[in-house]
Write a protein that holds these residues in place. Sequence first.
Motif, PDB file in Angstrom:
ATOM      1  N   GLU A 173       5.002   2.588   8.924  1.00 34.90           N
ATOM      2  CA  GLU A 173       5.539   3.468   7.888  1.00 34.90           C
ATOM      3  C   GLU A 173       7.018   3.161   7.716  1.00 34.90           C
ATOM      4  O   GLU A 173       7.777   3.176   8.692  1.00 34.90           O
ATOM      5  N   LEU A 174       7.422   2.877   6.481  1.00 36.47           N
ATOM      6  CA  LEU A 174       8.809   2.496   6.196  1.00 36.47           C
ATOM      7  C   LEU A 174       9.362   3.367   5.070  1.00 36.47           C
ATOM      8  O   LEU A 174       8.621   3.859   4.225  1.00 36.47           O
ATOM      9  N   SER A 175      10.676   3.518   5.048  1.00 36.18           N
ATOM     10  CA  SER A 175      11.292   4.497   4.149  1.00 36.18           C
ATOM     11  C   SER A 175      11.850   3.894   2.869  1.00 36.18           C
ATOM     12  O   SER A 175      12.546   4.578   2.127  1.00 36.18           O
ATOM     13  N   SER A 176      11.548   2.637   2.589  1.00 36.36           N
ATOM     14  CA  SER A 176      11.990   2.065   1.317  1.00 36.36           C
ATOM     15  C   SER A 176      10.973   1.051   0.821  1.00 36.36           C
ATOM     16  O   SER A 176      10.272   0.401   1.616  1.00 36.36           O
TER      17      SER A 176
ATOM     18  N   THR B  80       4.704   7.225  -3.717  1.00 30.86           N
ATOM     19  CA  THR B  80       3.717   6.167  -3.484  1.00 30.86           C
ATOM     20  C   THR B  80       2.680   6.612  -2.460  1.00 30.86           C
ATOM     21  O   THR B  80       1.466   6.442  -2.664  1.00 30.86           O
ATOM     22  N   ARG B  81       3.148   7.192  -1.365  1.00 29.85           N
ATOM     23  CA  ARG B  81       2.218   7.642  -0.317  1.00 29.85           C
ATOM     24  C   ARG B  81       1.350   8.791  -0.825  1.00 29.85           C
ATOM     25  O   ARG B  81       0.150   8.864  -0.517  1.00 29.85           O
ATOM     26  N   GLN B  82       1.940   9.685  -1.611  1.00 33.39           N
ATOM     27  CA  GLN B  82       1.184  10.813  -2.138  1.00 33.39           C
ATOM     28  C   GLN B  82       0.020  10.336  -2.997  1.00 33.39           C
ATOM     29  O   GLN B  82      -1.109  10.832  -2.878  1.00 33.39           O
ATOM     30  N   VAL B  83       0.268   9.347  -3.856  1.00 29.75           N
ATOM     31  CA  VAL B  83      -0.789   8.828  -4.731  1.00 29.75           C
ATOM     32  C   VAL B  83      -1.870   8.132  -3.912  1.00 29.75           C
ATOM     33  O   VAL B  83      -3.075   8.321  -4.156  1.00 29.75           O
ATOM     34  N   LEU B  84      -1.465   7.326  -2.948  1.00 28.46           N
ATOM     35  CA  LEU B  84      -2.451   6.606  -2.134  1.00 28.46           C
ATOM     36  C   LEU B  84      -3.293   7.571  -1.303  1.00 28.46           C
ATOM     37  O   LEU B  84      -4.521   7.423  -1.233  1.00 28.46           O
ATOM     38  N   ASP B  85      -2.655   8.545  -0.671  1.00 30.00           N
ATOM     39  CA  ASP B  85      -3.412   9.512   0.134  1.00 30.00           C
ATOM     40  C   ASP B  85      -4.419  10.267  -0.728  1.00 30.00           C
ATOM     41  O   ASP B  85      -5.556  10.512  -0.306  1.00 30.00           O
TER      42      ASP B  85
ATOM     43  N   LEU C  52       2.900   1.102   4.818  1.00 28.36           N
ATOM     44  CA  LEU C  52       2.978   2.230   3.898  1.00 28.36           C
ATOM     45  C   LEU C  52       4.383   2.807   3.826  1.00 28.36           C
ATOM     46  O   LEU C  52       5.175   2.682   4.767  1.00 28.36           O
ATOM     47  N   ARG C  53       4.653   3.438   2.697  1.00 29.68           N
ATOM     48  CA  ARG C  53       5.817   4.305   2.595  1.00 29.68           C
ATOM     49  C   ARG C  53       5.566   5.561   3.423  1.00 29.68           C
ATOM     50  O   ARG C  53       4.440   5.930   3.735  1.00 29.68           O
TER      51      ARG C  53
END
Length: 306
Positions: A235-238, A218-223, A211-212
């Motif tokens: 968890e990665l930043s790119s 991207t993470r906001q939409v998935l959560d 995940l981002r």
Amino acid sequence: MSETEDRAAGGTLAHRVPDLGALELLLAVARLGSLGAAAREVGITQPAASSRIRSMERQLGVALVDRSPRGSRLTDAGALVTDWARRVVEAAEAFDAGAQALRDRRDSRLRVAASMTIAEYLLPGWLLALRAQRPDTAVSLLAGNSAAVAERLLADEADLGFVEGLSVPQGLDSTVIAHDRLIVVVAPAHPWARRRRPLAAEELAATPLILRERGSGTRQVLDAALGGLARPLIELSSTTAVKASAVSGAGPAVLSELAVGEELAMRRLVSIPVDGVALRRDLRAVWPTGHRPTGPARELLSLTRG
């Protein structure tokens, strides 16, 4: 109340002082000695020039120009008003030159902040198009997650931003520029690549994913789609790092459809259908509330809608 008293008591300075156009006309009459020649110089008809002089005389309450078949001559009051007008016009010219210098400085640079997917897959094309229109504008790009973009804009460290989340960060105005879809992807050797049925939302939520980081669009939409139940494997930043981890077979990932077109075409990744999960999102341009983009920022914004 008399006309003189009414003028003395009346309104704002803008109502009591002639506008710049009228003052420039008066200066032209003084220089050329002819109302007709003055009208031609400032680009209006002679009747319009006569009307403007009469209006200025009524506004000031004094006669400014004597008209005769031999030409136009300033009255004594007109000569005095002309001296004052010259100073006002010179001050306006200095004001205009200063404003132009500010515009030139604004237009000489453009600071853009963008969340990762937009920065990597959409902005390069937009910036190339802007370069063709404004070759002298220096552009700097600050890439980060959507939360970082908002921070840059609110700290006046960027002129225009682009984000990918479900909501507009507080303190920013926005407009939708495009739409995107998140997809679940795995390496071809992953067991999901051979499944025949779509994933259920519950199975996706129960599976550790690449995940981002939190704060990314991207993470906001998935959560939001999984009710906050997404489980991070890494968890990665790119976006690039998430994609590389998925290609390596580390696990399933959720990425923008924009980011994985080449990998899907080359079968380095496989897209897995999911039932019951809304993974569409709006891509937005953002700027501080009440400060609509101007100059190069406005031109870049128009290019995103092309």
